[in-house]
Design a protein around this motif. Sequence first.
Motif, PDB file in Angstrom:
ATOM      1  N   PHE A 145      23.477  46.680  37.503  1.00 18.00           N
ATOM      2  CA  PHE A 145      24.411  46.978  36.431  1.00 18.00           C
ATOM      3  C   PHE A 145      25.869  46.727  36.810  1.00 18.00           C
ATOM      4  CE2 PHE A 145      20.737  49.543  35.026  1.00 18.00           C
ATOM      5  CZ  PHE A 145      20.543  48.913  33.805  1.00 18.00           C
ATOM      6  N   ASN A 146      26.170  46.573  38.086  1.00 19.12           N
ATOM      7  CA  ASN A 146      27.547  46.346  38.527  1.00 19.12           C
ATOM      8  C   ASN A 146      27.731  44.999  39.211  1.00 19.12           C
ATOM      9  OD1 ASN A 146      28.811  48.863  37.788  1.00 19.12           O
ATOM     10  ND2 ASN A 146      27.451  49.790  39.298  1.00 19.12           N
ATOM     11  N   ARG A 147      26.808  44.074  39.033  1.00 15.94           N
ATOM     12  CA  ARG A 147      26.869  42.814  39.770  1.00 15.94           C
ATOM     13  C   ARG A 147      28.091  41.979  39.396  1.00 15.94           C
ATOM     14  NH1 ARG A 147      22.672  42.242  36.094  1.00 15.94           N
ATOM     15  NH2 ARG A 147      22.867  40.473  34.684  1.00 15.94           N
ATOM     16  N   ASP A 148      28.523  42.000  38.132  1.00 12.37           N
ATOM     17  CA  ASP A 148      29.714  41.232  37.752  1.00 12.37           C
ATOM     18  C   ASP A 148      30.963  41.807  38.407  1.00 12.37           C
ATOM     19  OD1 ASP A 148      28.285  39.447  36.210  1.00 12.37           O
ATOM     20  OD2 ASP A 148      28.532  40.629  34.369  1.00 12.37           O
ATOM     21  N   ARG A 149      31.075  43.130  38.418  1.00 14.25           N
ATOM     22  CA  ARG A 149      32.231  43.769  39.047  1.00 14.25           C
ATOM     23  C   ARG A 149      32.256  43.486  40.548  1.00 14.25           C
ATOM     24  NH1 ARG A 149      32.515  49.957  38.285  1.00 14.25           N
ATOM     25  NH2 ARG A 149      32.373  49.308  36.125  1.00 14.25           N
ATOM     26  N   ILE A 150      31.098  43.534  41.181  1.00 11.52           N
ATOM     27  CA  ILE A 150      31.005  43.258  42.617  1.00 11.52           C
ATOM     28  C   ILE A 150      31.364  41.804  42.892  1.00 11.52           C
ATOM     29  CG2 ILE A 150      29.401  43.094  44.562  1.00 11.52           C
ATOM     30  CD1 ILE A 150      27.890  45.499  43.276  1.00 11.52           C
ATOM     31  N   LYS A 151      30.849  40.886  42.076  1.00  9.77           N
ATOM     32  CA  LYS A 151      31.134  39.460  42.260  1.00  9.77           C
ATOM     33  C   LYS A 151      32.625  39.187  42.112  1.00  9.77           C
ATOM     34  CE  LYS A 151      30.601  35.139  39.895  1.00  9.77           C
ATOM     35  NZ  LYS A 151      31.721  35.203  39.000  1.00  9.77           N
ATOM     36  N   ASN A 152      33.244  39.755  41.076  1.00  6.32           N
ATOM     37  CA  ASN A 152      34.663  39.501  40.844  1.00  6.32           C
ATOM     38  C   ASN A 152      35.545  40.125  41.912  1.00  6.32           C
ATOM     39  OD1 ASN A 152      34.197  38.014  38.549  1.00  6.32           O
ATOM     40  ND2 ASN A 152      34.319  39.773  37.201  1.00  6.32           N
ATOM     41  N   ARG A 153      35.085  41.193  42.530  1.00  7.64           N
ATOM     42  CA  ARG A 153      35.891  41.816  43.579  1.00  7.64           C
ATOM     43  C   ARG A 153      35.903  40.967  44.845  1.00  7.64           C
ATOM     44  NH1 ARG A 153      36.506  47.924  45.284  1.00  7.64           N
ATOM     45  NH2 ARG A 153      37.642  47.583  47.193  1.00  7.64           N
ATOM     46  N   PHE A 154      34.775  40.429  45.226  1.00  6.57           N
ATOM     47  CA  PHE A 154      34.687  39.674  46.465  1.00  6.57           C
ATOM     48  C   PHE A 154      34.888  38.175  46.280  1.00  6.57           C
ATOM     49  CE2 PHE A 154      32.255  43.553  47.411  1.00  6.57           C
ATOM     50  CZ  PHE A 154      32.978  43.985  48.505  1.00  6.57           C
ATOM     51  N   TYR A 155      34.617  37.674  45.094  1.00  2.17           N
ATOM     52  CA  TYR A 155      34.785  36.257  44.793  1.00  2.17           C
ATOM     53  C   TYR A 155      35.536  36.110  43.469  1.00  2.17           C
ATOM     54  CZ  TYR A 155      31.060  35.923  48.233  1.00  2.17           C
ATOM     55  OH  TYR A 155      30.311  36.039  49.358  1.00  2.17           O
ATOM     56  N   PRO A 156      36.855  36.381  43.472  1.00  2.00           N
ATOM     57  CA  PRO A 156      37.601  36.294  42.210  1.00  2.00           C
ATOM     58  C   PRO A 156      37.645  34.854  41.702  1.00  2.00           C
ATOM     59  CG  PRO A 156      39.100  36.597  44.045  1.00  2.00           C
ATOM     60  CD  PRO A 156      37.701  36.720  44.589  1.00  2.00           C
ATOM     61  N   ASP A 157      37.817  34.745  40.387  1.00  2.00           N
ATOM     62  CA  ASP A 157      37.907  33.414  39.794  1.00  2.00           C
ATOM     63  C   ASP A 157      39.140  32.702  40.331  1.00  2.00           C
ATOM     64  OD1 ASP A 157      35.661  33.869  38.300  1.00  2.00           O
ATOM     65  OD2 ASP A 157      36.785  34.624  36.571  1.00  2.00           O
ATOM     66  N   LYS A 158      38.945  31.474  40.726  1.00  2.00           N
ATOM     67  CA  LYS A 158      40.056  30.689  41.243  1.00  2.00           C
ATOM     68  C   LYS A 158      40.811  30.079  40.070  1.00  2.00           C
ATOM     69  CE  LYS A 158      37.682  29.664  45.487  1.00  2.00           C
ATOM     70  NZ  LYS A 158      36.895  28.719  46.245  1.00  2.00           N
ATOM     71  N   PRO A 159      42.143  30.009  40.190  1.00  2.00           N
ATOM     72  CA  PRO A 159      42.894  29.392  39.091  1.00  2.00           C
ATOM     73  C   PRO A 159      42.515  27.926  38.932  1.00  2.00           C
ATOM     74  CG  PRO A 159      44.335  29.870  40.951  1.00  2.00           C
ATOM     75  CD  PRO A 159      42.990  30.433  41.276  1.00  2.00           C
ATOM     76  N   LYS A 160      42.462  27.518  37.686  1.00  2.00           N
ATOM     77  CA  LYS A 160      42.091  26.146  37.408  1.00  2.00           C
ATOM     78  C   LYS A 160      43.304  25.240  37.561  1.00  2.00           C
ATOM     79  CE  LYS A 160      38.719  27.782  34.109  1.00  2.00           C
ATOM     80  NZ  LYS A 160      38.380  27.932  32.713  1.00  2.00           N
TER      81      LYS A 160
END
Length: 81
Positions: free
Chosen positions: A18-33
Amino acid sequence: MSEYLILGIILVAALWFFNRDRIKNRFYPDKPKNLTIDQQFNSDKRDREKEIDRLLSKMGKNGINDLSAKDRKRLDELSKH
């Protein structure tokens, strides 16, 4: 004892699911395009407009005296740009 271990594993798996998106964004934030100059300009303009709107709405509630000195200075900088 093994029942608690199994229950713990199930609980950890459910929390992760249930928290996989939050975990992903914390450790692998979206890189600016890579943006073109026009896209970057428009993006910066939208950001400035959002900040101006935030400051003006804060000021609109209780008047100019509600803004801190830092907010007033930032509003002056943004209005000059």
